[in-house]
Design an enzyme around this catalytic site. Structure first.
Site, PDB file in Angstrom:
ATOM      1  N   GLY A 153       0.743  -1.124   0.096  1.00  0.00           N
ATOM      2  CA  GLY A 153       0.078  -0.134   0.078  1.00  0.00           C
ATOM      3  C   GLY A 153       0.901   1.377   0.067  1.00  0.00           C
ATOM      4  N   THR A 154       1.967   0.991   0.875  1.00  0.00           N
ATOM      5  CA  THR A 154       2.827   2.204   0.824  1.00  0.00           C
ATOM      6  C   THR A 154       3.315   2.597  -0.491  1.00  0.00           C
ATOM      7  OG1 THR A 154       3.509   1.939   3.013  1.00  0.00           O
ATOM      8  CG2 THR A 154       5.274   3.059   1.742  1.00  0.00           C
ATOM      9  N   CYS A 171       4.021   7.542  22.999  1.00  0.00           N
ATOM     10  CA  CYS A 171       5.185   6.610  23.526  1.00  0.00           C
ATOM     11  C   CYS A 171       4.970   5.246  22.657  1.00  0.00           C
ATOM     12  CB  CYS A 171       4.769   5.907  24.942  1.00  0.00           C
ATOM     13  SG  CYS A 171       4.605   7.434  26.304  1.00  0.00           S
ATOM     14  N   THR A 183      10.340  -8.410 -10.908  1.00  0.00           N
ATOM     15  CA  THR A 183       9.801  -9.658 -11.013  1.00  0.00           C
ATOM     16  C   THR A 183       8.456  -9.580 -10.365  1.00  0.00           C
ATOM     17  OG1 THR A 183      11.912 -10.798 -11.175  1.00  0.00           O
ATOM     18  CG2 THR A 183       9.910 -12.246 -10.627  1.00  0.00           C
TER      19      THR A 183
HETATM   20  C1  LIG Z   1      21.315  -8.686 -12.190  1.00  0.00           C
HETATM   21  C2  LIG Z   1      20.037  -8.367 -11.692  1.00  0.00           C
HETATM   22  N1  LIG Z   1      19.419  -7.317 -10.959  1.00  0.00           N
HETATM   23  C3  LIG Z   1      18.233  -6.877 -10.589  1.00  0.00           C
HETATM   24  C4  LIG Z   1      17.404  -7.896 -10.851  1.00  0.00           C
HETATM   25  C5  LIG Z   1      15.997  -7.412 -10.834  1.00  0.00           C
HETATM   26  O1  LIG Z   1      15.255  -8.335  -9.784  1.00  0.00           O
HETATM   27  P1  LIG Z   1      13.724  -8.463  -9.538  1.00  0.00           P
HETATM   28  O2  LIG Z   1      12.976  -8.467 -10.730  1.00  0.00           O
HETATM   29  O3  LIG Z   1      13.314  -9.705  -8.563  1.00  0.00           O
HETATM   30  O4  LIG Z   1      13.320  -7.083  -8.984  1.00  0.00           O
HETATM   31  C6  LIG Z   1      17.616  -9.101 -11.831  1.00  0.00           C
HETATM   32  C7  LIG Z   1      16.400  -9.767 -12.045  1.00  0.00           C
HETATM   33  O5  LIG Z   1      16.303 -10.653 -12.921  1.00  0.00           O
HETATM   34  C8  LIG Z   1      18.773  -9.404 -12.194  1.00  0.00           C
HETATM   35  O6  LIG Z   1      19.179 -10.258 -12.956  1.00  0.00           O
HETATM   36  C1  LIG Z   2      -4.892   4.320   5.248  1.00  0.00           C
HETATM   37  C2  LIG Z   2      -3.503   3.592   5.093  1.00  0.00           C
HETATM   38  N1  LIG Z   2      -2.890   3.722   3.827  1.00  0.00           N
HETATM   39  C3  LIG Z   2      -1.529   2.945   3.657  1.00  0.00           C
HETATM   40  C4  LIG Z   2      -1.027   2.333   4.506  1.00  0.00           C
HETATM   41  C5  LIG Z   2       0.121   1.444   3.992  1.00  0.00           C
HETATM   42  O1  LIG Z   2       0.119   0.305   3.890  1.00  0.00           O
HETATM   43  P1  LIG Z   2       1.163  -0.918   3.775  1.00  0.00           P
HETATM   44  O2  LIG Z   2       1.792  -0.508   5.564  1.00  0.00           O
HETATM   45  O3  LIG Z   2       0.620  -2.254   3.927  1.00  0.00           O
HETATM   46  O4  LIG Z   2       2.256  -0.534   2.994  1.00  0.00           O
HETATM   47  C6  LIG Z   2      -1.739   1.867   5.493  1.00  0.00           C
HETATM   48  C7  LIG Z   2      -1.243   0.814   6.493  1.00  0.00           C
HETATM   49  O5  LIG Z   2      -1.375   0.675   7.747  1.00  0.00           O
HETATM   50  C8  LIG Z   2      -2.970   2.516   6.022  1.00  0.00           C
HETATM   51  O6  LIG Z   2      -3.623   2.172   7.123  1.00  0.00           O
END
Ligand SMILES: Cc1ncc(COP(=O)(O)O)c(C=O)c1O
Ligand SMILES: Cc1ncc(COP(=O)(O)O)c(C=O)c1O
Lengths: 138, 395, 395, 138
Positions: free
Chosen positions: B71-72, B325, B237
């Site tokens: 979500g973030t 807190c 990926t």
């Molecule tokens: C050398 C290298 N860097 C980065 C990535 C990116 O990884 P991902 O697709 O899991 O985000 C890949 C994926 O094939 C890779 O072979």
């Molecule tokens: C309203 C709202 N937006 C965005 C997020 C972000 O989601 P995530 O922490 O899964 O990335 C949250 C998570 O608590 C949320 O409550």
């Protein structure tokens, strides 16, 4: 749960010396609910020794544990010994505190010190006013 | 000891059917959807199927769904990507004061990039006034982003009304629907928005996945640069098992929406009524009626949230708090503050967020366990003794 | 029909032990590590444990590990976050010509932000010359990023040597170790880098998770803005099951590294020798010895990659290709091009990437199936008939 | 696998009319291996009809399927009919093609047309040169 030591948890779950002392010789209040924590320490002094220490605390688990251990550490101490209860010592006795909770150990030591200050101030007054009523509030 | 998880806002458990749907994609159909072979085909078909299910949940087109890692990420993507795509038209952004940090802090980053951000205030119930959004929009407003509901206090915003105002003023409208999608009806057309963020970790699906719905034709600058996944809009990926889980969670949420809402709101009302009648000086936060079905949020005066959570946890109860807190930054929830709650009252924040797996027994257990905890902490609280003395003095 | 998955570069299956380690975190210990209760504690402990295991794999400190949502995200984070944190010192970046798109395209984005990017070339084997990196570094170089190994051609770079040059010139050094971590020894101290990207979907762990290792003291600007997770450096609810899977995959990789390498390189050599002896006009791409243990990559002249993949898939064999037709953008692999391979030869790219679960029988099956496929496509190929006529003419 | 229709797969797996015609009446070569695809079409013309069509193709699955279906569609056509085999028609006959493979259907139609052009050009020459050897290459 914040990563609290067993010692913190133990003091939080079973805090020693919670309460107020009706006829306290000194009272120290520090912190501010707006910032999250507030502590009030009450002391009784007999022959330069802390014969009783009690506290009330508004705050997190660490604040309560700190108050509890400070009261325990101070109990029976001379005033000079009690002055040596530093934040670092409090944290050490609690087997560590999470970084963002250090300020709680400061508060505990501060509150105790303030109570001692309060006692001494009253003593001074009393000396000046020739002991007119021992437990008089300012 | 009885255990009761009432912290579904932090994250929900994954439903058995969802986990079951995901399992084949770890070791059997583990292929990469981009690959030119059977394993790739299986993965691609799974992706397409999940995309349709997510689209169906929010009444959108499958090709409008862009899968993200959370979500973030969906919020960062929307806030940064939509504004960067429109920056020639203007560098002003409107958000509400109670957005999730993933919107709020993304907007802070925009400020570093030379954008100007206006925060629309909320009332004491956490409601945004559509008029106020209207007046904040300027000639150079690139984007308006107002959350659908706030998960801390449960208040649901009048997004459709706000959308009308935003459209009239010609700005783009994004809503963070992380707290609502899968929990209450979300229909992108009825809402009238241009982009919407969601994640299944709030509706019994897996963590590590989310989606941005982007209305056909809307331009966005990619946030994650790299490969051509998601039609060049989100690289990396594809997390097939998690996306399959999202799809299944969406399907179940759509099917069961009405019964889930009925179940949760009955529990919620039982908890709210029970708590307010058992504990003095407790305040319901958020809107009394326009609120999420599973949200029961309070401020308990004179005591602090973390201490309550720790004692509740000792009794097997999971809840959360917006107190200073309990936050790493030691600042009270910006949401409670924006609603005008005094800081010392915000310290007593206590949020029960109910989930499908909760029962009346859970609620009754909380109602039994909480009052002595509150008592115990109040007995320790200098604020409470002051209050009592004040009362005595006052009498 | 026999099935043989030789596309481990696209993604690897999740090992049974890894999946087993993950399972409890979906429905039982499903809490959010930030929460103040037992469920939160369980999740946080799992996170800490995984962090230690990942750190152990790359000989680093646990607190130096920042979990991300993918290898792509780790690369985007490093490229954008490290340069933005140092932009007052200079806006120049050095990368190699054969970086993964998640580095290459992130660097393109930096160019839009006013940075200058120098691409260091590679030789015919895909090797970067440390000297050449040295001469590309300028006074205002904020970051150098050279991948540890290229997964398309398998060439492993002399990172430690490059690091010496980079350090001498006072720049920061990031390496994309996605292709190497978990496959060959990766020791951040021996490599001498400041930051390193990894993802377990290349070493039998789950998709949807990755990590950036960042040397203690190095500054980085967050890429995903939001909550305080990962000590404020990477926002978003932690994907606990996937992170646990990463931890387990890291632990297994460390334990079994030597035997895995022996297994894979034996299979690889069998495939390379067998293929080159059975198929004429086939070229091994990448470095003959400094290559990943599981990488057997070729160009098969006169025919095109996608057609080979489709016919292989028909026989149950999964492989990949860097041909233009297999890419969405219809451009031949920039890696093959950078190595100086003529475009029509790059069209014949064929990559077998071996995995733990492959056997000698898989290799022999490929060696049996591939030659008739190559023949069949060559019989259809006008290039091949021209070549044959040319040969006849030449004689 | 690119999302190919069953028809594309069928033609790819069993391409019709692969080969060269030794004494072709027209030859059309389009594309370029550098761009990924290259097709050569060979035609025999009898009485204004395509009595034989063959092809050789270097390229992806779509390129091969397109070549195959174009050869099939053209076979037996009059030259005028064969001219009407447009890329759109090819894609339709193949029950659709992925977007990034449209250019392949263009190539198929182009190659056939080029072969017809080649035939006509040769015819023109032959007419001019009063039919000195029917299958003469230019
Ligand atoms: C050398 C290298 N860097 C980065 C990535 C990116 O990884 P991902 O697709 O899991 O985000 C890949 C994926 O094939 C890779 O072979
Ligand atoms: C309203 C709202 N937006 C965005 C997020 C972000 O989601 P995530 O922490 O899964 O990335 C949250 C998570 O608590 C949320 O409550």
């Amino acid at each position: 749960m914040p990563v609290y030591s067993e010692k913190v948890m133990e003091h939080f779950m079973n805090p020693r010396n919670v309460g107020e002392i009706e006829d306290a010789d000194g009272i120290g209040e520090v912190g501010n609910p707006v910032c999250g924590d507030m502590m009030t320490f009450y002391i009784k002094v007999d022959d330069n020794h802390l014969s009783d220490v009690k506290f009330k605390t508004f705050g997190c688990g660490a604040a309560i544990a700190v108050s509890s251990i400070v009261s325990e550490m101070a109990m029976g101490n001379t005033l000079e010994e009690a002055r040596k209860i530093t934040p670092a010592l409090v944290a050490e006795q609690l087997e560590g505190l999470p970084k963002n909770k250090y300020h709680c150990s400061n508060l505990g030591a501060q509150a105790l010190n303030k109570a001692i200050d309060d006692y001494l101030k009253k003593q001074g007054k009393k000396v000046k006013s020739k002991r007119r009523g021992k437990n008089e509030k300012e | 000891m009885r255990r009761a998880y009432l912290d579904n806002v932090a994250t929900t458990p994954v439903l058995p059917q969802v986990l079951e749907a995901m399992l084949p994609y770890f070791r059997d159909a583990y292929g990469n959807p981009q690959s030119i072979h059977e394993w790739g085909d299986q993965a691609r078909e799974a992706l397409d199927d999940a995309r349709s299910k997510v689209a169906a949940l929010i009444v959108a087109q499958p090709e409008e769904i862009i899968f993200t890692g959370s979500g973030t990420e969906a919020n960062n993507f929307a806030i940064k990507g939509l504004t960067l795509a429109r920056q020639s038209q203007g560098k002003h952004v409107v958000i509400s004061a109670i957005e999730h940090f993933s919107v709020l802090h993304a907007a802070k980053t925009l400020e570093k990039w030379g954008f100007e951000v206006t925060q629309v205030p909320v009332d004491r119930y956490g409601l945004v006034d559509p008029e106020e959004v209207g007046t904040s929009i300027r000639e150079d407003t690139a984007l308006v982003s107002i959350m659908h509901a706030n998960s801390e206090v449960g208040t649901v915003q009048p997004i459709a009304e706000i959308a009308k105002v935003v459209k009239k003023r010609g700005a783009l409208f994004h809503t963070d629907a992380v707290a609502t999608t899968g929990s209450i009806p979300v229909d992108v057309k009825e809402l009238g928005v241009d982009a919407l963020s969601l994640t299944p970790n709030q509706f019994y699906g897996p963590k590590g996945v989310g989606a941005l719905w982007l209305k056909k034709g809307a331009r966005i600058i990619p946030f994650l640069d790299g490969g051509v996944q998601e039609r060049g809009r989100r690289a990396g990926t594809e997390n097939v098992p998690a996306i399959v889980g999202l799809g299944k969670a969406a399907e179940l949420a759509k099917e069961e929406m009405a019964s889930r809402m009925a179940h949760l709101s009955a529990l919620r009302d039982r908890l709210i009524e029970g708590l307010l009648s058992r504990i003095e000086h407790a305040i319901l936060t958020g809107h009394p009626t326009q609120r999420l079905p599973g949200n029961a949020s309070f401020c308990i005066e004179f005591i602090e949230g973390e201490a309550m959570l720790m004692l509740l946890s000792h009794q097997g109860i999971a809840a959360s708090s917006g107190s200073a807190c309990t936050s790493r930054a030691l600042k009270a929830s910006h949401v409670l503050t924006a609603m005008g709650l005094p800081a010392e009252i915000a310290q007593g924040s206590l949020l029960f967020s109910l989930g499908l797996e909760n029962t009346e027994e859970d609620i009754d257990y909380v109602l039994e366990q909480l009052p002595p905890i509150v008592d115990r902490l109040r007995q320790m609280s200098p604020l409470y003794s002051k209050f009592l003395k004040g009362q005595q003095g006052g009498r």
